[in-house]
Write a protein that holds these residues in place. Structure first.
Motif, mmCIF file in Angstrom:
data_model
loop_
_atom_site.group_PDB
_atom_site.id
_atom_site.type_symbol
_atom_site.label_atom_id
_atom_site.label_comp_id
_atom_site.label_asym_id
_atom_site.label_seq_id
_atom_site.Cartn_x
_atom_site.Cartn_y
_atom_site.Cartn_z
ATOM 1 N N TYR A 285 -33.025 90.995 -10.335
ATOM 2 C CA TYR A 285 -31.681 90.529 -10.674
ATOM 3 C C TYR A 285 -30.718 91.716 -10.715
ATOM 4 N N SER A 286 -29.492 91.473 -10.298
ATOM 5 C CA SER A 286 -28.471 92.519 -10.302
ATOM 6 C C SER A 286 -27.183 91.955 -10.887
ATOM 7 N N PRO A 287 -26.271 92.815 -11.356
ATOM 8 C CA PRO A 287 -25.005 92.314 -11.913
ATOM 9 C C PRO A 287 -24.190 91.576 -10.854
ATOM 10 N N ARG A 288 -23.419 90.618 -11.310
ATOM 11 C CA ARG A 288 -22.526 89.896 -10.402
ATOM 12 C C ARG A 288 -21.275 89.522 -11.180
ATOM 13 N N GLY A 289 -20.133 90.052 -10.753
ATOM 14 C CA GLY A 289 -18.893 89.800 -11.471
ATOM 15 C C GLY A 289 -18.973 90.351 -12.884
ATOM 16 N N GLU A 290 -18.619 89.510 -13.848
ATOM 17 C CA GLU A 290 -18.663 89.904 -15.250
ATOM 18 C C GLU A 290 -20.057 89.743 -15.864
ATOM 19 N N GLN A 291 -20.962 89.126 -15.131
ATOM 20 C CA GLN A 291 -22.305 88.895 -15.659
ATOM 21 C C GLN A 291 -23.222 90.066 -15.350
ATOM 22 N N SER A 292 -23.911 90.528 -16.379
ATOM 23 C CA SER A 292 -24.910 91.578 -16.183
ATOM 24 C C SER A 292 -26.162 90.977 -15.570
ATOM 25 N N ALA A 293 -27.065 91.840 -15.155
ATOM 26 C CA ALA A 293 -28.313 91.364 -14.556
ATOM 27 C C ALA A 293 -29.113 90.519 -15.535
ATOM 28 N N ARG A 296 -27.596 87.035 -16.014
ATOM 29 C CA ARG A 296 -27.901 86.155 -14.881
ATOM 30 C C ARG A 296 -29.344 85.674 -14.944
ATOM 31 N N HIS A 300 -30.541 81.770 -15.535
ATOM 32 C CA HIS A 300 -31.477 81.162 -14.587
ATOM 33 C C HIS A 300 -32.690 80.608 -15.336
ATOM 34 N N THR A 520 -14.111 82.708 -15.487
ATOM 35 C CA THR A 520 -14.503 83.831 -14.640
ATOM 36 C C THR A 520 -13.262 84.681 -14.399
#
Length: 730
Positions: A285-293, A296, A300, A520
């Motif tokens: 998993y990797s960060p996306r936008g304001e969400q850290s890994a 996310r 999930h 978001t």
């Protein structure tokens, strides 16, 4: 080390009468090497777990071939029998003997496995004693359900299987009931929620054990004709698409479990805060936008746990019906007959043509029609909430499939909005109905701001569950207050709630309470616009929409001010009065605050917080009614009332000294202390002064269950630390 190399080394050691420790060392090297190679080559939990099981099969088989004769039968059971292993899973073995004198010959075999560092869990039986043990114990019967032959006498294994199958057919009803009760008890022990933010991935609700339960019930009902499989075999229960989804769920949870074992270096199933970032990194998993890994990853995880609940809930009910041939009664039969006077066993519900009450469950007459008609889905949940009817599993599956067809036109439909308001205001236990609507995907699609927070986690002192779970639990608190199921703690909130009128705005405010956390960075709409878009079509009245928007915008106002400021300060109360402006807005804000914080976490809604918020609400009400004059009058009356109560707790000879003590206190004294503590403090001060002591302390157990230390002394450095040390020693 290859399999051939392992076999040769084991043979060489036994041929030279080597020790069990030597055999164990060879097994350990082989196991550690294969385990490391598997885990480093893929993150696919399904492939790793099956690969580990296959390597264990070869190890056990190779060891048995050099140490055991064909009269001892080695059988894999439990999770190992199904062909899946985590790095530190127990190795469950059933050893079938033909006579008691064979037990001594097992010792070298077992010692070698133990010396190899393998977590062995073995049971030794004759075929007859194994069946007797299984007939007496559901846990043993569950383990034997996935028995798989490894080595030895195949005829003995076949005899065992045949006898066990006869036992299975004779105990269908009891086994199903036991497994479902076991599932419910397990859920109760672990918060009763699949959304605890430090979940147990194996035993927790929505985890692997729920999928296992589905497998066990299916296998018990369907029979033992085929070998155990790591996948669930449920013909007729799921569509091919759902079967593929179940396999993905299995693989996901096994991926998490395997990495968790590796990080912990032991059999650890608790996904706590400390390991969550490491597991997220290991699974890519990797960060996306304001969400850290890690955010996310955990979202999930919770979405998958929700899917497990949806799939296993309906499937278990269908398998239960398949086994019991009829649904168990889940309601008051006399109440049902009073509603539906009929001898046919089938009745329409609430005048809805596509709803039917059949065999004790609520169902659709035409499932295909329901899939294409969103209104049918909403009236299903309205009827279930009104009458506390259980949903037929087929109806729930249809609702799940039909929810995907929800369109913007359906969302804005006035008739559906009316039905949804009725779900909120007429359901006996609205939290349960909204949970079902969430599980099938309908609620998250109907209120998209709520859907945006499903599975999301906000890490904080008072958070124990995902945001959507906090929302639903707070809705449950409001429902309990309205239906007089509360615990008596809402002294101010309950009268406000009862007198509020239509509770729909309160429910909507709670459902949208975390709206701001669903934004978001690309969102251009304001909070006011978002709330209006989500609630206007449901509530209809502009005043109600504005009330909901106000409550959400200021959702932390009362709690924050009560925690940080003097709640009887005229300036503070005046400022809050200017913000809140109306008694209806204050009532709504007070109700939402109570419901939200009552569910935030264990003891997060502490007595001091409730007391201060309660006092703040009463103070603001007084201000809104009569300005500063009304507030001053309210506080004066309150101080006099509390002073009288405390004075009545004093001994007659201490009353005069109590009055002198009270004259020394300031105007804020009664905003920070309860009546019994005030009486105790007055006694301590009077006693200390009478003896001309430098200070004094009173240490005692408080009725609320904590240690209370009352101190009367000059404020000098180290005072607090000294009494903290005293408390630690007691």
């Amino acid at each position: 080390m290859t399999q051939d190399s392992l076999a040769h080394q084991l043979h060489d050691i036994t041929s030279t009468e080597g020790s069990a420790a030597e055999l164990g060392a060879v097994l350990r090297r082989y196991w550690e090497g294969k385990k490391e190679k598997l885990i480093s080559s893929t993150i696919d939990g399904g492939a790793i777990s099956e690969g580990l099981s296959q390597h264990m099969d070869y190890m056990v088989g190779a060891l048995a071939s050099v140490l055991l004769d064909d009269e001892i039968t080695v059988v894999a059971t439990g999770g190992y029998g199904r062909g899946r292993l985590a790095p530190y899973s127990d190795i469950d073995l059933l050893l079938l003997l033909e006579g008691e004198d064979q037990e001594a010959r097992l010792a070298p075999f077992l010692y070698a496995l133990w010396d190899g560092g393998l977590p062995l869990s073995q049971a030794t039986h004759t075929v007859q004693s194994a069946i007797k043990a299984a007939s007496d114990d559901t846990v043993i019967r569950t383990a034997f359900l996935d028995a798989r032959f490894l080595s030895g006498n195949e005829e003995a294994y076949t005899d065992f299987q045949n006898r066990f199958d006869r036992l299975r057919r004779q105990t269908l009803t009891g086994f199903i009931e036991a497994k479902l009760q076991e599932r419910d008890d397990r859920h109760d022990r672990l918060d009763g929620s699949r959304y605890a933010i430090e979940p147990d991935i194996k035993e927790g609700k929505g985890g692997l054990r729920d999928l296992d339960t589905l497998h066990w019930i299916d296998r018990y009902v369907s029979g033992l004709e085929d070998d155990p499989s790591p996948a669930i075999d449920t013909p007729g229960l799921f569509t091919p698409k759902e079967m593929r989804r179940i396999q993905k769920l299995f693989d996901f949870f096994w991926s998490v479990r395997i990495q968790l074992h590796e990080v912990a270096g032991r059999a650890d199933e608790n996904l706590n805060f400390g390991v969550q970032p490491l597991i997220a990194e290991r699974l890519g998993y990797s960060p996306r936008g304001e969400q850290s890994a890690v955010e996310r990853f955990m979202q999930h995880y919770f979405l998958n746990a929700k899917e497990v609940g949806r799939l296993t809930g309906s499937a278990c009910a269908l398998l239960e019906e398949k086994a019991l041939k009829q649904s168990p009664p889940l309601w008051d039969v006399s109440r049902v007959f009073s509603l539906f006077q009929s001898s046919t066993g089938e009745e329409k519900v609430d005048g809805e043509p596509n709803l039917i009450f059949r065999s004790g469950r609520l169902n659709f007459v035409d499932h295909e029609q329901a899939k294409g008609n969103i209104r049918d889905l909403f009236v299903l949940f309205r009827a279930a909430g009104r009458h506390q009817f259980s949903l037929h599993p087929d109806a729930f599956k249809t609702a799940t499939r039909g929810a995907r067809r929800l369109t913007p036109n359906s969302v804005n439909d006035a008739d559906i909005a009316k039905i949804f308001r009725q779900i909120l205001t007429e359901s006996v236990k609205v939290e349960s109905i909204l949970r079902y609507m969430t599980e099938c995907g309908l609620l998250g699609r109907y209120i998209t701001s709520y859907g945006a927070i499903i599975g999301k986690v906000e890490y904080g002192l008072f958070r124990r569950f995902t945001l959507d779970e906090h929302v639903l639990r707070s809705v449950g608190v409001l429902s309990d207050i309205l239906h007089d199921r509360d615990d008596g703690r809402f002294v101010v909130t309950k009268p406000l709630t009862k007198s509020f009128g239509d509770p729909a705005p309160l429910y909507i405010a709670l459902l949208l309470q975390e709206t701001i956390l669903g934004f978001t960075p690309s969102d251009e709409t304001s909070l006011q616009e978002r709330v209006t878009a989500q609630s206007a079509h449901i509530l209809g009245h502009e005043d109600d929409v504005e009330l909901v928007a106000f409550a959400i915008q200021h959702r932390d106002l009362l709690f924050r001010m009560a925690s940080r400021r003097n709640v009887t300060d005229v300036t503070v109360v005046s400022q809050l009065g200017e913000i809140i402006q109306t008694e209806r807005q204050l009532a709504c804000l007070a109700i939402v605050t109570s419901c939200r914080h009552r569910t935030a976490g264990i003891r997060s809604w502490e007595e001091y917080a409730k007391r201060d918020v309660r006092l703040l609400v009463e103070s603001i009400f007084a201000f809104l009614q009569n300005g500063e004059e009304g507030l001053t009058s309210f506080l004066d009356q309150r101080r006099q009332h509390l002073r009288t109560r405390a004075r009545n707790m004093m001994a007659p000879e201490d009353v005069l000294s109590f009055d002198h003590f009270i004259e020394r206190t300031g105007p804020t004294f009664w905003s920070m202390i309860d009546v019994p503590t005030a009486a105790d403090l007055a006694f301590l001060v009077t006693l200390t002064d009478a003896h001309k002591e430098m200070g004094g302390a009173l240490v005692q157990a408080h009725p609320q269950g904590f240690l209370q230390i009352i101190v009367y002394t000059d404020d000098v450095p180290g005072t607090f630390a000294a009494f903290a040390g005293l408390a630690a020693e007691i």
